[in-house]
Design an enzyme around this catalytic site. Structure first.
Site, PDB file in Angstrom:
ATOM      1  N   GLY A 155       0.861  -1.186   0.000  1.00  0.00           N
ATOM      2  CA  GLY A 155       0.000   0.000   0.000  1.00  0.00           C
ATOM      3  C   GLY A 155       0.891   1.228   0.000  1.00  0.00           C
ATOM      4  N   ARG A 156       0.390   2.324   0.574  1.00  0.00           N
ATOM      5  CA  ARG A 156       1.163   3.575   0.557  1.00  0.00           C
ATOM      6  C   ARG A 156       2.537   3.414   1.202  1.00  0.00           C
ATOM      7  NH1 ARG A 156      -4.299   5.618   1.549  1.00  0.00           N
ATOM      8  NH2 ARG A 156      -4.038   4.481   3.496  1.00  0.00           N
ATOM      9  N   THR A 236       6.612  -2.738  11.022  1.00  0.00           N
ATOM     10  CA  THR A 236       6.110  -1.418  11.431  1.00  0.00           C
ATOM     11  C   THR A 236       4.611  -1.350  11.184  1.00  0.00           C
ATOM     12  OG1 THR A 236       6.593  -0.522   9.249  1.00  0.00           O
ATOM     13  CG2 THR A 236       8.261  -0.140  10.949  1.00  0.00           C
ATOM     14  N   ARG A 238       1.346  -3.665  12.335  1.00  0.00           N
ATOM     15  CA  ARG A 238       0.690  -3.798  13.640  1.00  0.00           C
ATOM     16  C   ARG A 238       1.199  -5.093  14.251  1.00  0.00           C
ATOM     17  NH1 ARG A 238      -0.437   0.850  13.693  1.00  0.00           N
ATOM     18  NH2 ARG A 238      -2.483   1.836  13.652  1.00  0.00           N
ATOM     19  N   GLU A 267       0.597  -4.381  23.050  1.00  0.00           N
ATOM     20  CA  GLU A 267       1.225  -3.121  23.485  1.00  0.00           C
ATOM     21  C   GLU A 267       0.503  -2.532  24.687  1.00  0.00           C
ATOM     22  OE1 GLU A 267       1.566  -0.368  20.216  1.00  0.00           O
ATOM     23  OE2 GLU A 267       2.423  -1.927  18.962  1.00  0.00           O
ATOM     24  N   HIS A 285       6.799   1.830  19.167  1.00  0.00           N
ATOM     25  CA  HIS A 285       5.746   2.311  18.248  1.00  0.00           C
ATOM     26  C   HIS A 285       5.978   3.781  17.847  1.00  0.00           C
ATOM     27  CE1 HIS A 285       1.385   1.354  16.878  1.00  0.00           C
ATOM     28  NE2 HIS A 285       1.979   2.206  16.050  1.00  0.00           N
TER      29      HIS A 285
HETATM   30  P1  NAP Z   1      -2.740   1.281   2.892  1.00  0.00           P
HETATM   31  O1  NAP Z   1      -2.165   2.133   1.828  1.00  0.00           O
HETATM   32  O2  NAP Z   1      -4.228   1.260   3.080  1.00  0.00           O
HETATM   33  O3  NAP Z   1      -2.226  -0.218   2.660  1.00  0.00           O
HETATM   34  C1  NAP Z   1      -2.794  -1.284   3.344  1.00  0.00           C
HETATM   35  C2  NAP Z   1      -2.172  -2.558   2.860  1.00  0.00           C
HETATM   36  O4  NAP Z   1      -2.778  -3.656   3.574  1.00  0.00           O
HETATM   37  C3  NAP Z   1      -2.424  -2.826   1.368  1.00  0.00           C
HETATM   38  O5  NAP Z   1      -1.284  -3.469   0.855  1.00  0.00           O
HETATM   39  C4  NAP Z   1      -3.618  -3.767   1.403  1.00  0.00           C
HETATM   40  O6  NAP Z   1      -3.731  -4.606   0.285  1.00  0.00           O
HETATM   41  C5  NAP Z   1      -3.262  -4.605   2.620  1.00  0.00           C
HETATM   42  N1  NAP Z   1      -4.426  -5.307   3.165  1.00  0.00           N
HETATM   43  C6  NAP Z   1      -5.531  -4.757   3.731  1.00  0.00           C
HETATM   44  N2  NAP Z   1      -6.394  -5.737   4.086  1.00  0.00           N
HETATM   45  C7  NAP Z   1      -5.822  -6.907   3.705  1.00  0.00           C
HETATM   46  C8  NAP Z   1      -6.217  -8.256   3.796  1.00  0.00           C
HETATM   47  N3  NAP Z   1      -7.398  -8.591   4.332  1.00  0.00           N
HETATM   48  N4  NAP Z   1      -5.374  -9.210   3.345  1.00  0.00           N
HETATM   49  C9  NAP Z   1      -4.181  -8.876   2.793  1.00  0.00           C
HETATM   50  N5  NAP Z   1      -3.749  -7.602   2.669  1.00  0.00           N
HETATM   51  C10 NAP Z   1      -4.565  -6.636   3.131  1.00  0.00           C
HETATM   52  O7  NAP Z   1      -2.161   1.652   4.324  1.00  0.00           O
HETATM   53  P2  NAP Z   1      -0.757   2.315   4.683  1.00  0.00           P
HETATM   54  O8  NAP Z   1      -0.931   3.775   4.805  1.00  0.00           O
HETATM   55  O9  NAP Z   1       0.286   1.766   3.789  1.00  0.00           O
HETATM   56  O10 NAP Z   1      -0.578   1.725   6.182  1.00  0.00           O
HETATM   57  C11 NAP Z   1      -0.406   0.337   6.381  1.00  0.00           C
HETATM   58  C12 NAP Z   1      -0.483  -0.001   7.851  1.00  0.00           C
HETATM   59  O11 NAP Z   1       0.681   0.474   8.515  1.00  0.00           O
HETATM   60  C13 NAP Z   1      -1.631   0.676   8.607  1.00  0.00           C
HETATM   61  O12 NAP Z   1      -2.847  -0.038   8.490  1.00  0.00           O
HETATM   62  C14 NAP Z   1      -1.131   0.711  10.025  1.00  0.00           C
HETATM   63  O13 NAP Z   1      -1.597  -0.406  10.739  1.00  0.00           O
HETATM   64  C15 NAP Z   1       0.385   0.635   9.882  1.00  0.00           C
HETATM   65  N6  NAP Z   1       1.044   1.862  10.347  1.00  0.00           N
HETATM   66  C16 NAP Z   1       1.888   1.792  11.416  1.00  0.00           C
HETATM   67  C17 NAP Z   1       2.527   2.932  11.863  1.00  0.00           C
HETATM   68  C18 NAP Z   1       3.471   2.886  13.032  1.00  0.00           C
HETATM   69  O14 NAP Z   1       3.516   3.831  13.793  1.00  0.00           O
HETATM   70  N7  NAP Z   1       4.252   1.830  13.177  1.00  0.00           N
HETATM   71  C19 NAP Z   1       2.302   4.159  11.244  1.00  0.00           C
HETATM   72  C20 NAP Z   1       1.437   4.198  10.149  1.00  0.00           C
HETATM   73  C21 NAP Z   1       0.813   3.048   9.714  1.00  0.00           C
HETATM   74  P3  NAP Z   1      -4.621  -4.128  -0.990  1.00  0.00           P
HETATM   75  O15 NAP Z   1      -3.716  -3.264  -1.806  1.00  0.00           O
HETATM   76  O16 NAP Z   1      -4.983  -5.399  -1.654  1.00  0.00           O
HETATM   77  O17 NAP Z   1      -5.816  -3.373  -0.449  1.00  0.00           O
END
Ligand code: NAP
Length: 324
Positions: A155-156, A236, A238, A267, A285
């Site tokens: 994703g992003r 990074t 969850r 956590e 985190h």
């Molecule tokens: P995003 O652009 O919405 O990307 C989400 C990713 O998860 C996509 O690759 C999506 O696949 C995949 N996904 C969602 N549901 C799925 C499922 N059921 N099975 C398989 N893959 C699935 O989100 P992002 O902005 O990149 O953020 C990703 C995650 O990083 C967040 O949800 C958050 O939990 C985590 N995060 C952590 C921190 C931190 O402080 N450590 C900070 C920011 C974010 P598709 O392309 O097929 O939809």
């Protein structure tokens, strides 16, 4: 009339100024996570709730907030909210995508570099007073430059990590639920493979999927056993995306080489055995923890909240079904 908003924890100063000007604000003045009961009391008669990833927003809280017109999460992940329950109650739920992409991708790299080049381990050695000077075999780690990076979830944030890999002349392989178009793959310089192959053939593996029922324990003992014995696993995303107890075993028994973690299953509790291992870097985190990012997240959460409270669809709506 200003909307009545309940905020579960203080945000950066610029956001607090904006909230004070534009809402009738009640908020938690203490620097701690509120209890469920405190959130239940807080949301009574409120038009908007601004909450954090550390707040579990369940149906009981939503029922207590009978006037809520929005639940605005200060995070891109929204696994802490019962979105189905909110939709049933016609409450829009929003998140803060995009503004934290770069800082979280940077954090994945910080962990990757640290775990590979043993920076924190070396820091412990220097501070211990036991460092006897440079040695040709001291604290050797795997090469980062020129190695293979495997991304699970593109994703992003996964894409931002892939972009950074170019500077390190890495081969980037990915698995994602939805395969990218050929042109997007070419532009990012990434190759799609089945998950097992990405796990088995990468030197570094970084997880970037959202947490939900399907991705819970996506990396358990079976998947970990597919990794190279020298592989470095970065999380990074969850905590519950990895089976933490299985990871501890894999790190202890040499099934994988090292890990860098920003997130944990329970956590702020961290598996006691992880704390004793030298081949894992543990961050509390910090993915989005830059001044600029947290301010942008706060402003975005406020914008979502104000839009919904004034009867408009918020820009970062997660559950369009709330408006059906
Ligand atoms: P995003 O652009 O919405 O990307 C989400 C990713 O998860 C996509 O690759 C999506 O696949 C995949 N996904 C969602 N549901 C799925 C499922 N059921 N099975 C398989 N893959 C699935 O989100 P992002 O902005 O990149 O953020 C990703 C995650 O990083 C967040 O949800 C958050 O939990 C985590 N995060 C952590 C921190 C931190 O402080 N450590 C900070 C920011 C974010 P598709 O392309 O097929 O939809």
């Amino acid at each position: 009339m200003k909307p009545k908003v309940f905020l579960t924890r203080e945000l950066p100063p610029e956001c607090m100024r904006l909230l004070t000007e534009s809402t009738e604000l009640s908020y938690n003045h203490e620097d701690r996570v509120l209890t469920k009961q405190e959130i239940i009391s807080g949301v009574q008669n409120m038009d908007g709730l601004i909450c954090l990833l550390t707040d579990t927003i369940d149906d009981e809280i939503l029922a207590a907030g009978s006037k809520l017109q929005v639940v605005s999460n200060f995070a891109v992940g929204f696994n802490n909210i019962d979105v189905n329950a909110a939709t049933r109650r016609q409450i829009p739920v929003t998140n803060t995508p995009g503004v934290l992409t770069n800082s979280t991708a940077d954090m994945a790299w910080a962990l990757m570099m640290d775990a590979a080049r043993r920076v924190t381990e070396g820091d412990r050695l220097v501070r211990s007073g036991q460092w006897s000077g440079w040695g040709p075999l001291q604290l050797l780690g795997p090469d980062v430059s020129g190695s293979t990076l495997g991304l699970i979830g593109l994703g992003r944030i996964g894409k931002a990590v892939a972009k950074r890999a170019r500077g390190f002349e890495m081969q980037v392989r990915y698995w994602n639920r939805t395969r990218l178009s050929e042109s997007e793959e070419a532009e990012l310089g990434v190759q799609y493979f089945p998950m097992e192959q990405v796990l088995a053939e990468s030197d570094f593996i970084s997880l970037h999927v959202a947490l939900n029922d399907e991705t819970h324990h996506l990396n358990s003992s079976r998947e970990l056993s597919q990794l190279k014995s020298t592989a470095c696993l970065i999380n990074t995303a969850r905590g519950p995306v990895i089976h933490e107890a299985a990871l501890v075993k894999a790190l202890k028994n040499g099934i994988i080489g090292s890990a860098g973690l920003d997130v944990y299953e329970e956590e702020p509790a961290v598996d006691k055995e992880l704390l004793r291992l030298d081949n894992v870097v543990l961050a509390p985190h910090l993915g989005s923890a830059t001044i600029g990012t947290r301010t942008k997240m706060g402003n975005m959460a406020i914008e979502n909240c104000l839009a919904a409270c004034s009867g408009n669809k918020p820009p970062n709506l997660i559950n369009p079904g709330a408006y059906v």
